[in-house]
Each structure stands twice: as structure tokens, then as C-alpha cells.
Scaffold this motif. Structure first.
Motif, PDB file in Angstrom:
ATOM      1  N   UNK A 395       0.805  -1.070  -0.135  1.00  0.00           N
ATOM      2  CA  UNK A 395       0.064   0.048  -0.152  1.00  0.00           C
ATOM      3  C   UNK A 395       0.857   1.169  -0.091  1.00  0.00           C
ATOM      4  N   UNK A 396       1.942   1.073   0.695  1.00  0.00           N
ATOM      5  CA  UNK A 396       2.801   2.134   0.524  1.00  0.00           C
ATOM      6  C   UNK A 396       3.502   2.567  -0.667  1.00  0.00           C
ATOM      7  N   UNK A 397       3.817   1.366  -1.325  1.00  0.00           N
ATOM      8  CA  UNK A 397       4.422   1.613  -2.750  1.00  0.00           C
ATOM      9  C   UNK A 397       3.283   2.182  -3.732  1.00  0.00           C
ATOM     10  N   UNK A 398       2.191   1.559  -3.552  1.00  0.00           N
ATOM     11  CA  UNK A 398       1.115   2.066  -4.311  1.00  0.00           C
ATOM     12  C   UNK A 398       0.780   3.689  -4.289  1.00  0.00           C
ATOM     13  N   UNK A 399       0.727   3.970  -2.935  1.00  0.00           N
ATOM     14  CA  UNK A 399       0.516   5.464  -2.900  1.00  0.00           C
ATOM     15  C   UNK A 399       1.686   6.348  -3.482  1.00  0.00           C
ATOM     16  N   UNK A 400       2.716   6.001  -3.196  1.00  0.00           N
ATOM     17  CA  UNK A 400       3.852   6.529  -4.048  1.00  0.00           C
ATOM     18  C   UNK A 400       3.668   6.520  -5.476  1.00  0.00           C
ATOM     19  N   UNK A 401       3.403   5.398  -6.084  1.00  0.00           N
ATOM     20  CA  UNK A 401       3.287   5.280  -7.556  1.00  0.00           C
ATOM     21  C   UNK A 401       2.243   6.250  -7.937  1.00  0.00           C
ATOM     22  N   UNK A 402       1.069   6.212  -7.190  1.00  0.00           N
ATOM     23  CA  UNK A 402      -0.331   6.848  -7.551  1.00  0.00           C
ATOM     24  C   UNK A 402       0.074   8.598  -7.648  1.00  0.00           C
ATOM     25  N   UNK A 403       0.890   9.045  -6.427  1.00  0.00           N
ATOM     26  CA  UNK A 403       1.076  10.259  -6.526  1.00  0.00           C
ATOM     27  C   UNK A 403       1.993  10.817  -7.627  1.00  0.00           C
ATOM     28  N   UNK A 404       3.092   9.941  -7.878  1.00  0.00           N
ATOM     29  CA  UNK A 404       4.100  10.277  -8.976  1.00  0.00           C
ATOM     30  C   UNK A 404       3.147  10.211 -10.273  1.00  0.00           C
ATOM     31  N   UNK A 405       2.486   9.265 -10.593  1.00  0.00           N
ATOM     32  CA  UNK A 405       1.583   9.355 -11.725  1.00  0.00           C
ATOM     33  C   UNK A 405       0.777  10.401 -11.876  1.00  0.00           C
ATOM     34  N   UNK A 406       0.036  10.951 -10.771  1.00  0.00           N
ATOM     35  CA  UNK A 406      -0.859  12.160 -10.767  1.00  0.00           C
ATOM     36  C   UNK A 406      -0.080  13.307 -11.133  1.00  0.00           C
ATOM     37  N   UNK A 407       1.186  13.330 -10.588  1.00  0.00           N
ATOM     38  CA  UNK A 407       2.264  14.634 -10.812  1.00  0.00           C
ATOM     39  C   UNK A 407       2.536  14.853 -12.280  1.00  0.00           C
ATOM     40  N   UNK A 408       2.503  13.790 -13.078  1.00  0.00           N
ATOM     41  CA  UNK A 408       2.775  13.708 -14.434  1.00  0.00           C
ATOM     42  C   UNK A 408       4.309  13.821 -14.607  1.00  0.00           C
ATOM     43  N   UNK A 409       5.082  13.405 -13.475  1.00  0.00           N
ATOM     44  CA  UNK A 409       6.503  13.759 -14.044  1.00  0.00           C
ATOM     45  C   UNK A 409       7.241  12.437 -14.007  1.00  0.00           C
ATOM     46  N   UNK A 410       8.880  12.563 -14.108  1.00  0.00           N
ATOM     47  CA  UNK A 410       9.722  11.389 -14.161  1.00  0.00           C
ATOM     48  C   UNK A 410      10.444  11.559 -12.802  1.00  0.00           C
ATOM     49  N   UNK A 411      10.740  10.088 -12.373  1.00  0.00           N
ATOM     50  CA  UNK A 411      11.587  10.205 -11.174  1.00  0.00           C
ATOM     51  C   UNK A 411      12.836  10.442 -11.477  1.00  0.00           C
ATOM     52  N   UNK A 412      13.619  11.381 -10.596  1.00  0.00           N
ATOM     53  CA  UNK A 412      14.903  11.766 -11.116  1.00  0.00           C
ATOM     54  C   UNK A 412      15.638  11.673  -9.678  1.00  0.00           C
ATOM     55  N   UNK A 413      17.058  11.404  -9.641  1.00  0.00           N
ATOM     56  CA  UNK A 413      17.891  12.102  -8.708  1.00  0.00           C
ATOM     57  C   UNK A 413      18.282  13.344  -8.782  1.00  0.00           C
ATOM     58  N   UNK A 414      18.341  14.035  -7.602  1.00  0.00           N
ATOM     59  CA  UNK A 414      18.533  15.654  -7.706  1.00  0.00           C
ATOM     60  C   UNK A 414      19.492  16.156  -6.823  1.00  0.00           C
ATOM     61  N   UNK A 415      20.113  17.087  -6.917  1.00  0.00           N
ATOM     62  CA  UNK A 415      21.042  17.559  -5.640  1.00  0.00           C
ATOM     63  C   UNK A 415      20.448  18.938  -5.297  1.00  0.00           C
ATOM     64  N   UNK A 416      20.289  19.202  -4.294  1.00  0.00           N
ATOM     65  CA  UNK A 416      19.695  20.694  -3.794  1.00  0.00           C
ATOM     66  C   UNK A 416      20.673  21.291  -2.919  1.00  0.00           C
ATOM     67  N   UNK A 417      20.798  22.453  -2.857  1.00  0.00           N
ATOM     68  CA  UNK A 417      21.643  23.307  -1.917  1.00  0.00           C
ATOM     69  C   UNK A 417      21.199  23.230  -0.406  1.00  0.00           C
ATOM     70  N   UNK A 418      22.197  23.359   0.362  1.00  0.00           N
ATOM     71  CA  UNK A 418      22.047  23.469   1.507  1.00  0.00           C
ATOM     72  C   UNK A 418      22.703  24.566   2.003  1.00  0.00           C
ATOM     73  N   UNK A 419      22.464  25.271   3.290  1.00  0.00           N
ATOM     74  CA  UNK A 419      23.332  26.337   3.628  1.00  0.00           C
ATOM     75  C   UNK A 419      24.748  25.998   4.003  1.00  0.00           C
TER      76      UNK A 419
END
Length: 533
Positions: A395-419
Motif C-alpha cells: 500500500x505504501x508503494x502504491x501510494x507513492x506510485x499513484x502520486x508520481x503518476x498524478x504529478x505527471x513527471x518522471x522520477x529523477x535523482x537531484x542535488x539540492x543546495x544546503x546552507x
């Protein structure tokens, strides 16, 4: 039971209920397909005052009436009215202050140039002929000694010059008498943050420059500003610094110019001798944009977790209060009870004295922890799944997949800036949604700065594989609670999968249970959209 455990467990407990506020204090609920804009967006129109808003939410059934909360809302409403008049007084004060500072700087340079001209005319720094007599050399040497400022040289020169400026320009304009701020304290879950935020939102259009901080965020900003001040101090010590540029084209000998540079450098060092006031002046950054008026600092969860917190808070808060800033703060403890470990007693005593002088201490006396009141009503958008459910991981995995599908995007790895110039790798993310496992976020040397970066970047966060916590993984539990703090503070949605029920999450016995989480002095938090699988 510790505040740390209560806060973290209630963060998780409270969100398997209705997506609309109901008997919860300081909680905003959002559906997963409509995440909140957690970047402090503001309404175009002025918000209602805290008292009217509170009564309206009670009438709509979004909040349960509490006489203690209503009393606090009344006090905040009264402060809001006073701030309206104080804003006008401060606007006039800042205009006078700007004019005074400009006039003082003009007169200060005028005095410096007069002194430099006298030194130039005296010729004591002039060049002597190599064939000059010993008698002349001795005479010049005596003249040099006569012209040296008495006492400790530059300090006496600086103080004498400041005294002259006081007589020529006059003293600095007096800050208008500020209305007393409010220090709101009481048990966890009684609505302190909610009420403060109601007040803060209502000050839009009333107070021109204001800031709202949570403890972790404030401490990180203090560190950042201190580093910036230190860096600037080092750069400004060089002769090529811009602060000395006005001296370059003056018609003086090199020795006189060096004297001027020395005087300017001493003045700068005297003003920056105590770094915390300089950091405090950067806290309300709108001042640098010439936005004049009243200043308001809302500080959520004041605490003194270590020596640095005591010293920094004392220096910065004292400076802000002395320059007219109004403080509205929340805490679980009364001011005199903040320093349970009795660190830096003298500095702490001054801090408490300043708070008592400038703030009304108000105990929100409710004994009800509204965050533990879970409505029975459920919706299709929010669910609670027991860890005993063998299907919870699917159920956890399904919720993740459903939200990603609904967002219409592609899962990527990303680097974000920190202080502080750091960065953090986010293994899986998509259109404002990010996923981590517990070990990645809490099992490595990361902290509040990383969690704030995540909370500012993503509106929805998934965390998997949360273990039962005990003394064996105390550091991980500490990081987890800090993570919960920041996700809550930035109104993020949170989805978790864990090894136990919520009630037992902090009850592990490996090497002992987490009895000492109270020492963290952290408060109970409530999440904005948490589903426990």
C-alpha cells in the motif's frame, strides 16, 4: 513520557484523520493531489485579526472552543492594534535616524579631514634630507612624541571624536516606546504556534518588516550571519577595502593617508568588537532595503539546548529589543525555566530580565493536548494502516506510485543546495515529491540545515523503513525528531512506513528506552498530511 516522543508520535498519529481541521490546534490538512504552497505565500488582502479568526474557526466547527486560547487571542489582538500606531511612530523615527546618520557621517569625515590637514601642515611625517643635522632629527623626534595622542592612542582619539560629534550633531534619536511583546508558554498541543501564526498573518499590511523563525532555522541563520560578518571583517582589514576608497584621492602625504586608514579601521573594529549585535542587525533584513517602520520578530519554540543557544539568543534578542523590535515568542517553558542545565547563569539571567522587561509572559493554561484528539471521521484521501497489516508495504508503494503518476513527471535523482555552501543528494524526486529511507536521513551526519532544505524544496515527503527507536540508536532518534520539526514547520505532507505502531515507535528496549529525550527540549509536532503504513 518525553516531549520528544509526544511530539513525534502525535505528528504521525494525528494525520490518519480528516483532511479538514477538526479539534486540532495549529494544523493545516491538505489532500495529496493539492499540496500546500509552503513557501510562505501571503494573501493579497489583509488577514482578519487573531481574535476574529479564532472565533470564526470555532463557529465553523474547525476548532473546539477553549477559554485559554481565546484569552491569548484577545491579548494578541490588542497587540495588533498597538502595532498599528507604533508603525507610524517608527516610520517617523527611522526617517529622523537616517537623516541623523547621514549628518553624523558627514561631520565625522569633516573632523577627520581637519585633523589630517593639521598633521599635513605640521610636517612631522614629511621626508628629511639625508644630510640633515642631528639637531633637526632630534627636534622632529620630540615633535612626533608631542603629537602622539595621550593615553591609548587611537581609542582616545576615537572617543574624543565621538564626543565632539555628539555636541555638533546631537545624540541619536530616541526609539519610540515599543508595545510589550508576548512570551507564550504552556504544555504541548495547546495551540501556541497556531495562535502566534494567526497573529503573524494578521500583521501583513500593518508591520512593514517582520520575520518568523523556528528555533532550528534561527540558529542556522545566526551561524550563517556570523560567518558572513567574520569574513567581511577579514576582507575589510586590507588597505584596498572599499571602506577606505574615499581616502585614495585626498591631497595628503602617504603617511597622513595611512593615519586616516588606521583611524577608519579602528572605528570599524570598535563597532564590530561584539559580533552578535552586528548579526542581530542582519536578522530583520528589510532594514537594508530602506523599508522603515516597526519591526516584528515571531520566534516559535524558544529553547536553550546548549551554551551557544544561550549566548546567541541573549545577545541577539537583547539587541533587537533595544532597537525597537517587538517580540512574540512561544515555548514549552516559562522564561526562568528554560535553562534547566544552569549553563552560563549570568548571561541567561540578563536574557530572562530582558524578556520580562519587554514581553508579557502568558501561560496558556489549557491541560488539553488537542493534537491527541483524533476524529473518528475518515476519508478516501487519508488512511491509517497498522504495521501489523501484512500488506502495508504494498500500500505504501502504491501510494507513492499513484502520486508520481498524478504529478505527471518522471522520477529523477537531484542535488539540492544546503546552507553554508553544502548540498544534499535526493535519490528519488518528482515535481515537489521526494522519497528517502530512514537511514539516509537519520543514519548519517546530517542535521537541521539538510532537513530545512528538503522542507523548502518538497511539499510531500515519503520516508520508508523507520525502525523502533531505543537508546541504541539515540542519535538517529534525535535526528528523526528534528526532521519531524522541520517538515511540520514548513507544512509538508509526510508519508511513512515503519516497523511498529505509532504508539510503540519510541518504546524500543535495546540498550534501554529513550527516557532522556526530554533533554532535547523539543516540542510535540503535528504533521500536515501523514499516513502511517
Amino acid at each position: 513520557m518525553s516531549n520528544g516522543f509526544l511530539r513525534a508520535s502525535s505528528f504521525l498519529l494525528s494525520r490518519h484523520a480528516s483532511p479538514q481541521p477538526s479539534l486540532f490546534i495549529g494544523v493545516r490538512f491538505y489532500a495529496s493531489d493539492s499540496p500546500p504552497d509552503h513557501h510562505h505565500s501571503q494573501q493579497d488582502q489583509r488577514c482578519p485579526g487573531p481574535l476574529n479568526l479564532y472565533r470564526s474557526m470555532v463557529k465553523q466547527g474547525k476548532l473546539q472552543h477553549d477559554v485559554h486560547q481565546e484569552k491569548v487571542a484577545f491579548e494578541l489582538e490588542d497587540l495588533l492594534v498597538k502595532l498599528g500606531q507604533y508603525e507610524k511612530e517608527m516610520e517617523e523615527y527611522h526617517k529622523n535616524l537616517v537623516n541623523w546618520e547621514k549628518k553624523r557621517e558627514t561631520e565625522r569625515r569633516k573632523l577627520l579631514l581637519e585633523e589630517a590637514e593639521l598633521k599635513q601642515q605640521s610636517g612631522v611625517w614629511g621626508e628629511t634630507n639625508s644630510g640633515g643635522s642631528r639637531f633637526l632629527d632630534k627636534w622632529l623626534s620630540r615633535r612626533r612624541r608631542v603629537n602622539v595622542e595621550p593615553g591609548v592612542g587611537k581609542m582616545v582619539s576615537y572617543l574624543n571624536r565621538e564626543k565632539k560629534l555628539d555636541s555638533v550633531v546631537g545624540r541619536q534619536p530616541i526609539t519610540p516606546v515599543a508595545p510589550k511583546g508576548i512570551y507564550l508558554y504552556g504544555n504541548v498541543g495547546t495551540g501556541k504556534t497556531m495562535l502566534m501564526d494567526m497573529f503573524y498573518n494578521a500583521t501583513k499590511g500593518v508591520v512593514r518588516h517582520r520575520r518568523r523563525f523556528h528555533f532550528h532555522e534561527a540558529m542556522l541563520e545566526i551561524h550563517e550571519h556570523m560567518h558572513e560578518v567574520w569574513k567581511n571583517q577579514i576582507e575589510d582589514r586590507t588597505v584596498t577595502s572599499s571602506i577606505f576608497s574615499w581616502i585614495d584621492n585626498l591631497p595628503f602625504d602617504i603617511k597622513v593617508k595611512e593615519w586616516l586608514i588606521g583611524e577608519e579601521r579602528y572605528r570599524q573594529e570598535a563597532q564590530l568588537k561584539h559580533i552578535l549585535p552586528a548579526v542581530a542587525d542582519k536578522f530583520l533584513v528589510d532594514r537594508q532595503a530602506n523599508k522603515t517602520g516597526a519591526s516584528l520578530l515571531c520566534f516559535d519554540e524558544i529553547q536553550t539546548v546548549d551554551v551557544f543557544a544561550i549566548v546567541a539568543l541573549s545577545g541577539i534578542v537583547s539587541r533587537l529589543l533595544s532597537t525597537g523590535t517587538v517580540l512574540v515568542a512561544t515555548s514549552n517553558r516559562a522564561p526562568e525555566d528554560l535553562n534547566q542545565d544552569e549553563m552560563q547563569k549570568e548571561i541567561f539571567a540578563k536574557f530572562v530580565s530582558n524578556l520580562e522587561k519587554n514581553c508579557s509572559n502568558i501561560l496558556i493554561g489549557s491541560e488539553v493536548d488537542y493534537r491527541r484528539l483524533i476524529p473518528n471521521r475518515k476519508t478516501d484521501q487519508v488512511h491509517y494502516f497498522s504495521p501489523d497489516d501484512s500488506d502495508f508495504q504494498r500500500k505504501f508503494e502504491k501510494t507513492w506510485c499513484d502520486l508520481i503518476t498524478h504529478s505527471g513527471g518522471v522520477i529523477i535523482s537531484k542535488t539540492i543546495p544546503v546552507m553554508f555552501g553544502r548540498s544534499l543528494e535526493v535519490p528519488e524526486s518528482c515535481n515537489g515529491i521526494a522519497r528517502f529511507d530512514f537511514e539516509y536521513l537519520c543514519g548519517r551526519p546530517v542535521g537541521a540545515a539538510d532537513y530545512i532544505a528538503i522542507a523548502r524544496t518538497y511539499h510531500t515527503v515519503f520516508i520508508s523503513d523507520i525502525p523502533v527507536m531505543s537508546m541504541r540508536i539515540r542519535d538517529k532518534a534525535r535526528r528523526f525528531i528534528t526532521l519531524i520539526d522541520e517538515l511540520y514547520n514548513h507544512h509538508c505532507s509526510l508519508f511513512c512506513s515503519a516497523a511498529s505502531s505509532i504508539e510503540n515507535l519510541f518504546q524500543g528496549t535495546d540498550e534501554g528506552t529513550l527516557f532522556d529525550l526530554e533533554s532535547l527540549k523539543l516540542r510535540q509536532k503535528v504533521g500536515n498530511y501523514v499516513v502511517m503504513f
